[in-house]
Enzyme design. Structure first.
Site, PDB file in Angstrom:
ATOM      1  N   THR A  42       0.659  -0.961  -0.067  1.00  0.00           N
ATOM      2  CA  THR A  42       0.073  -0.112  -0.080  1.00  0.00           C
ATOM      3  C   THR A  42       0.827   1.158  -0.162  1.00  0.00           C
ATOM      4  OG1 THR A  42      -1.649  -1.105   1.196  1.00  0.00           O
ATOM      5  CG2 THR A  42      -1.771   1.219   1.122  1.00  0.00           C
ATOM      6  N   CYS A  48       1.162   6.095   1.086  1.00  0.00           N
ATOM      7  CA  CYS A  48       2.359   7.054   1.547  1.00  0.00           C
ATOM      8  C   CYS A  48       2.928   8.057   0.492  1.00  0.00           C
ATOM      9  CB  CYS A  48       3.518   6.691   2.323  1.00  0.00           C
ATOM     10  SG  CYS A  48       2.943   5.307   3.339  1.00  0.00           S
ATOM     11  N   ALA A 115      -2.249 -15.651  -2.213  1.00  0.00           N
ATOM     12  CA  ALA A 115      -1.960 -16.888  -1.318  1.00  0.00           C
ATOM     13  C   ALA A 115      -3.157 -17.195  -0.671  1.00  0.00           C
ATOM     14  CB  ALA A 115      -0.906 -16.582  -0.730  1.00  0.00           C
ATOM     15  N   GLY A 175     -13.544  11.480   8.034  1.00  0.00           N
ATOM     16  CA  GLY A 175     -12.777  12.407   8.980  1.00  0.00           C
ATOM     17  C   GLY A 175     -11.582  12.062   9.451  1.00  0.00           C
ATOM     18  N   TYR A 177      -7.212  10.897   8.589  1.00  0.00           N
ATOM     19  CA  TYR A 177      -6.285  11.503   7.839  1.00  0.00           C
ATOM     20  C   TYR A 177      -6.262  11.199   6.443  1.00  0.00           C
ATOM     21  CZ  TYR A 177      -2.897   7.502   7.044  1.00  0.00           C
ATOM     22  OH  TYR A 177      -2.362   6.396   6.796  1.00  0.00           O
ATOM     23  N   GLU A 181      -6.059  14.813   4.152  1.00  0.00           N
ATOM     24  CA  GLU A 181      -5.097  14.935   2.801  1.00  0.00           C
ATOM     25  C   GLU A 181      -5.661  15.304   1.505  1.00  0.00           C
ATOM     26  OE1 GLU A 181      -1.394  12.572   5.541  1.00  0.00           O
ATOM     27  OE2 GLU A 181      -2.732  11.615   4.089  1.00  0.00           O
ATOM     28  N   ARG A 198     -19.488  12.854   9.707  1.00  0.00           N
ATOM     29  CA  ARG A 198     -20.959  12.621  10.598  1.00  0.00           C
ATOM     30  C   ARG A 198     -20.578  13.176  11.883  1.00  0.00           C
ATOM     31  NH1 ARG A 198     -19.626   7.140  13.443  1.00  0.00           N
ATOM     32  NH2 ARG A 198     -17.557   6.912  12.380  1.00  0.00           N
ATOM     33  N   THR A 310       3.344   2.779   8.075  1.00  0.00           N
ATOM     34  CA  THR A 310       4.380   2.079   7.422  1.00  0.00           C
ATOM     35  C   THR A 310       5.598   2.126   8.343  1.00  0.00           C
ATOM     36  OG1 THR A 310       4.122   2.349   5.172  1.00  0.00           O
ATOM     37  CG2 THR A 310       6.487   2.405   5.610  1.00  0.00           C
ATOM     38  N   ALA A 340       2.602  11.949  11.020  1.00  0.00           N
ATOM     39  CA  ALA A 340       2.444  13.336  10.246  1.00  0.00           C
ATOM     40  C   ALA A 340       1.027  13.252   9.610  1.00  0.00           C
ATOM     41  CB  ALA A 340       3.390  13.698   9.520  1.00  0.00           C
TER      42      ALA A 340
HETATM   43  C1  LIG Z   1      -3.932   6.700   1.234  1.00  0.00           C
HETATM   44  C2  LIG Z   1      -2.911   6.256   2.105  1.00  0.00           C
HETATM   45  C3  LIG Z   1      -2.145   7.034   2.755  1.00  0.00           C
HETATM   46  C4  LIG Z   1      -1.013   6.492   3.519  1.00  0.00           C
HETATM   47  N1  LIG Z   1      -0.006   7.336   4.159  1.00  0.00           N
HETATM   48  C5  LIG Z   1       0.741   7.240   5.025  1.00  0.00           C
HETATM   49  C6  LIG Z   1       1.655   7.994   5.414  1.00  0.00           C
HETATM   50  O1  LIG Z   1       1.700   9.053   4.992  1.00  0.00           O
HETATM   51  N2  LIG Z   1       2.512   7.559   6.240  1.00  0.00           N
HETATM   52  C7  LIG Z   1       2.320   6.098   6.749  1.00  0.00           C
HETATM   53  O2  LIG Z   1       3.492   5.934   7.722  1.00  0.00           O
HETATM   54  N3  LIG Z   1       1.549   5.454   6.570  1.00  0.00           N
HETATM   55  C8  LIG Z   1       0.610   5.787   5.601  1.00  0.00           C
HETATM   56  N4  LIG Z   1      -0.341   4.689   5.138  1.00  0.00           N
HETATM   57  C9  LIG Z   1      -0.330   3.672   5.720  1.00  0.00           C
HETATM   58  C10 LIG Z   1       0.541   2.629   5.151  1.00  0.00           C
HETATM   59  O3  LIG Z   1       0.474   2.428   3.708  1.00  0.00           O
HETATM   60  C11 LIG Z   1       0.330   1.153   5.855  1.00  0.00           C
HETATM   61  O4  LIG Z   1       0.318   1.250   7.168  1.00  0.00           O
HETATM   62  C12 LIG Z   1       1.198   0.097   5.462  1.00  0.00           C
HETATM   63  O5  LIG Z   1       1.302  -0.058   3.998  1.00  0.00           O
HETATM   64  C13 LIG Z   1       1.175  -1.032   6.050  1.00  0.00           C
HETATM   65  O6  LIG Z   1       1.958  -2.104   5.666  1.00  0.00           O
HETATM   66  P1  LIG Z   1       1.586  -3.522   5.643  1.00  0.00           P
HETATM   67  O7  LIG Z   1       2.936  -4.416   5.298  1.00  0.00           O
HETATM   68  O8  LIG Z   1       0.893  -4.129   6.715  1.00  0.00           O
HETATM   69  O9  LIG Z   1       0.623  -3.778   4.538  1.00  0.00           O
HETATM   70  P2  LIG Z   1       0.476  -3.362   2.799  1.00  0.00           P
HETATM   71  O10 LIG Z   1       1.635  -2.488   2.618  1.00  0.00           O
HETATM   72  O11 LIG Z   1      -0.872  -3.132   2.587  1.00  0.00           O
HETATM   73  O12 LIG Z   1       0.985  -4.873   2.198  1.00  0.00           O
HETATM   74  C14 LIG Z   1       0.059  -5.701   2.128  1.00  0.00           C
HETATM   75  C15 LIG Z   1       0.349  -6.410   1.042  1.00  0.00           C
HETATM   76  O13 LIG Z   1      -0.301  -7.891   0.693  1.00  0.00           O
HETATM   77  C16 LIG Z   1      -0.803  -7.959  -0.239  1.00  0.00           C
HETATM   78  N5  LIG Z   1      -1.594  -9.060  -0.366  1.00  0.00           N
HETATM   79  C17 LIG Z   1      -3.027  -8.831   0.394  1.00  0.00           C
HETATM   80  N6  LIG Z   1      -3.471 -10.279   0.531  1.00  0.00           N
HETATM   81  C18 LIG Z   1      -2.689 -11.045  -0.108  1.00  0.00           C
HETATM   82  C19 LIG Z   1      -2.817 -12.476  -0.462  1.00  0.00           C
HETATM   83  N7  LIG Z   1      -3.912 -13.135  -0.326  1.00  0.00           N
HETATM   84  N8  LIG Z   1      -1.986 -13.005  -1.191  1.00  0.00           N
HETATM   85  C20 LIG Z   1      -0.664 -12.282  -1.506  1.00  0.00           C
HETATM   86  N9  LIG Z   1      -0.805 -10.941  -1.333  1.00  0.00           N
HETATM   87  C21 LIG Z   1      -1.708 -10.442  -0.868  1.00  0.00           C
HETATM   88  C22 LIG Z   1      -1.258  -6.775  -0.942  1.00  0.00           C
HETATM   89  O14 LIG Z   1      -1.446  -6.619  -2.427  1.00  0.00           O
HETATM   90  C23 LIG Z   1      -0.314  -5.712  -0.454  1.00  0.00           C
HETATM   91  O15 LIG Z   1       0.782  -5.490  -1.304  1.00  0.00           O
HETATM   92  C24 LIG Z   1      -1.088   5.264   4.061  1.00  0.00           C
HETATM   93  C25 LIG Z   1      -2.434   4.422   3.770  1.00  0.00           C
HETATM   94  C26 LIG Z   1      -3.147   4.662   2.710  1.00  0.00           C
HETATM   95  C27 LIG Z   1      -4.181   4.006   2.174  1.00  0.00           C
END
Ligand SMILES: Cc1cc2nc3c(=O)[nH]c(=O)nc-3n(C[C@H](O)[C@H](O)[C@H](O)COP(=O)(O)OP(=O)(O)OC[C@H]3O[C@@H](n4cnc5c(N)ncnc54)[C@H](O)[C@@H]3O)c2cc1C
Length: 450
Positions: A42, A48, A115, A175, A177, A181, A198, A310, A340
């Site tokens: 993500t 991010c 998976a 409501g 972040y 943003e 809401r 992240t 932030a």
């Molecule tokens: C719009 C937005 C803005 C953000 N901005 C920030 C920020 O500014 N700063 C910050 O720190 N965080 C931010 N975040 C949050 C941050 O992106 C997440 O906290 C972070 O990516 C979480 O990492 P993760 O490894 O848990 O999951 P993810 O990064 O979501 O990775 C999970 C992965 O698993 C894969 N997956 C899921 N199910 C399966 C499956 N069954 N088989 C194979 N693959 C699969 C998905 O495709 C994905 O690639 C933001 C999130 C969003 C949505």
């Protein structure tokens, strides 16, 4: 020889999964990672990174306006959405390649596809089964949409990054972040933005002074904030979409961005069949060591629903690799995690809010400063910076630091180190400021306001 194909099979190559996979491999484990979409997860693809690039893009319009007071003669600038999206996509493709290199460089096998677990040691991807001694669920989260009539006409943050055209009129529902943003991003690009939420005020969980300051500043920039308002239905209209609100209004827009929160991405993974307990929200239940109720299955990142950021997922992935494959049992300390919000102006925050500190029974000194930043003395922009320190009166420890204003994220990262080191207000006072900056205000506030 192990009876399993791999020592560790990671499901999801996002922030947490990639970190855990490559660190484990660097400690000598045989590791595979399955990814159903693009490497990096993500943050890199739909969070991010593209978001921050869009924040940068949107800030140039106000920079152009502000430049006039400094003697620049700036033609009204125009913005091309398609150029930004193409350039952003190119950068993300480059990052996808870097992630591939990081994984392959440490010997991690990348398996493309979705998976699912067939038992506690077996993962199936595209009809092929792989066995592993340890399985790590790092599947992240996905956007949640409320089931109002017409919700299928709205988009989520996943889609906004790939829209072909800039929505010139947008309603943002939510409501959190992400809602705030994107309101700033679209507003900066010249779109008409209405944010509908809401509750009585957005950014629940942030310090109240931060919330009210940002609401004021966003309104000054022309964003229409509608609190205590619900979206009741969305319909197609001749001219786009018609959004009916609980106030009886109908807003005509091009897009509705649903930014109503995210849920753990655990549906249909086969976790329950392998004995893994999930919470009501679908998060994997794990102990301090990220171990689920099935001892060889672990989970980290957004799918455990702790702090969805992240750097937190990275820390969890690191701790897990250290514990499992480097003989170094590690946990993650979730106190004083700074964050932030890349709103305009941005927010930086670390530690307790005033409300949290009062609820915890602390006797507090509150230091607050609200001022016009130097750049706007000439730009003429009516914008305030707000800074706040929350101090425990009995120990002098600084419990929380909050800021709304330019570079708040950059400034608070440094302050977070001070809080982690247990800084007191006296430490802040002994620190000599950097002049002329806004940040020096943090070390010159002398008189509590409460
Ligand atoms: C719009 C937005 C803005 C953000 N901005 C920030 C920020 O500014 N700063 C910050 O720190 N965080 C931010 N975040 C949050 C941050 O992106 C997440 O906290 C972070 O990516 C979480 O990492 P993760 O490894 O848990 O999951 P993810 O990064 O979501 O990775 C999970 C992965 O698993 C894969 N997956 C899921 N199910 C399966 C499956 N069954 N088989 C194979 N693959 C699969 C998905 O495709 C994905 O690639 C933001 C999130 C969003 C949505």
């Amino acid at each position: 020889m192990s009876k399993f194909d791999f020592d560790l099979f990671v499901i999801g190559a996002g922030s947490g999964g990639v970190r855990a996979a490559r660190m484990s491999a660097s400690f000598g484990a045989r590791v595979a990672v399955a990814e159903s979409s693009r490497l990096g997860g993500t943050c890199v693809n739909l969070g991010c990174v593209p978001k921050k690039l869009m924040v940068y893009a949107s800030a140039f319009s106000s920079a152009a306006k502000d430049a006039v007071g400094f003697g620049w003669n700036v033609e009204p600038p125009t913005f091309d959405w398609a150029t930004l999206i193409a350039n952003k996509d190119r950068e993300i493709e480059r990052l996808n390649g870097i992630y591939r290199g990081l994984l392959e460089g440490t010997g991690v096998q990348i398996i493309e596809g979705r998976a699912t677990l067939t038992d506690r040691h077996t993962v199936e991807v595209a009809g092929e089964c792989f066995t592993a001694e340890t399985i790590l669920v790092a599947t992240g989260g996905r956007p949640f949409k409320s089931e109002i009539p017409g919700h299928e006409l709205s988009i989520t943050s996943d889609q906004i990054f790939h829209l072909e055209k800039q929505p010139k009129r947008a309603v943002i529902a939510g409501g959190g972040y992400i809602a705030v943003e994107f309101a700033g991003i679209l507003n900066g690009m010249g779109s008409e933005v209405t944010l509908v939420y809401r509750g009585p005020l957005f950014l629940r969980g942030f310090d109240d002074d931060v919330r009210t300051t940002l609401a004021e500043e966003m309104r000054k920039r022309g964003i229409d904030l509608r609190f205590n308002t619900l979206i009741e239905k969305i319909e197609r209209s001749d001219d786009g979409l018609a959004v009916s609100t609980s106030n009886g209004e109908v807003l005509e827009v091009d897009e509705v961005l649903s930014a109503m929160g995210r849920t753990p991405n655990t549906f249909g993974l086969g976790l329950e069949g392998a004995g893994v307990e999930l919470t009501d929200r679908g998060a994997v239940v794990v102990n301090e060591a990220f171990q689920s109720t099935t001892p060889n299955i672990y989970a980290i990142g957004d799918c455990i629903d702790r702090i969805a950021l992240t750097p937190v997922a990275l820390a969890e992935g690191m701790a897990l690799a250290e514990t499992l494959f480097n003989n170094n049992p590690s946990t993650v300390d979730y106190t004083n995690v700074a964050s932030a919000v890349f709103s305009q102006p941005p927010i930086g925050t670390v530690g307790l809010t005033e409300a949290e500190a009062r609820d915890a029974g602390f006797d507090l000194d509150i230091y607050r400063s609200s001022f016009r930043p130097m750049v706007h003395t000439l730009s003429g922009r009516d914008e305030k910076t707000m800074m706040k320190l929350i101090v425990d009166r009995s120990t002098d420890r600084v419990l929380g630091v909050h800021m709304v204003g330019s570079d708040a994220g950059e400034i608070l990262q440094g302050i977070a180190i001070a809080l982690k080191a247990g800084a007191t207000k006296a430490t802040f006072d002994r620190t000599i400021g950097i002049h002329p900056t806004a940040a020096e205000e943090f070390v010159t506030m002398r008189t509590p306001v409460e």
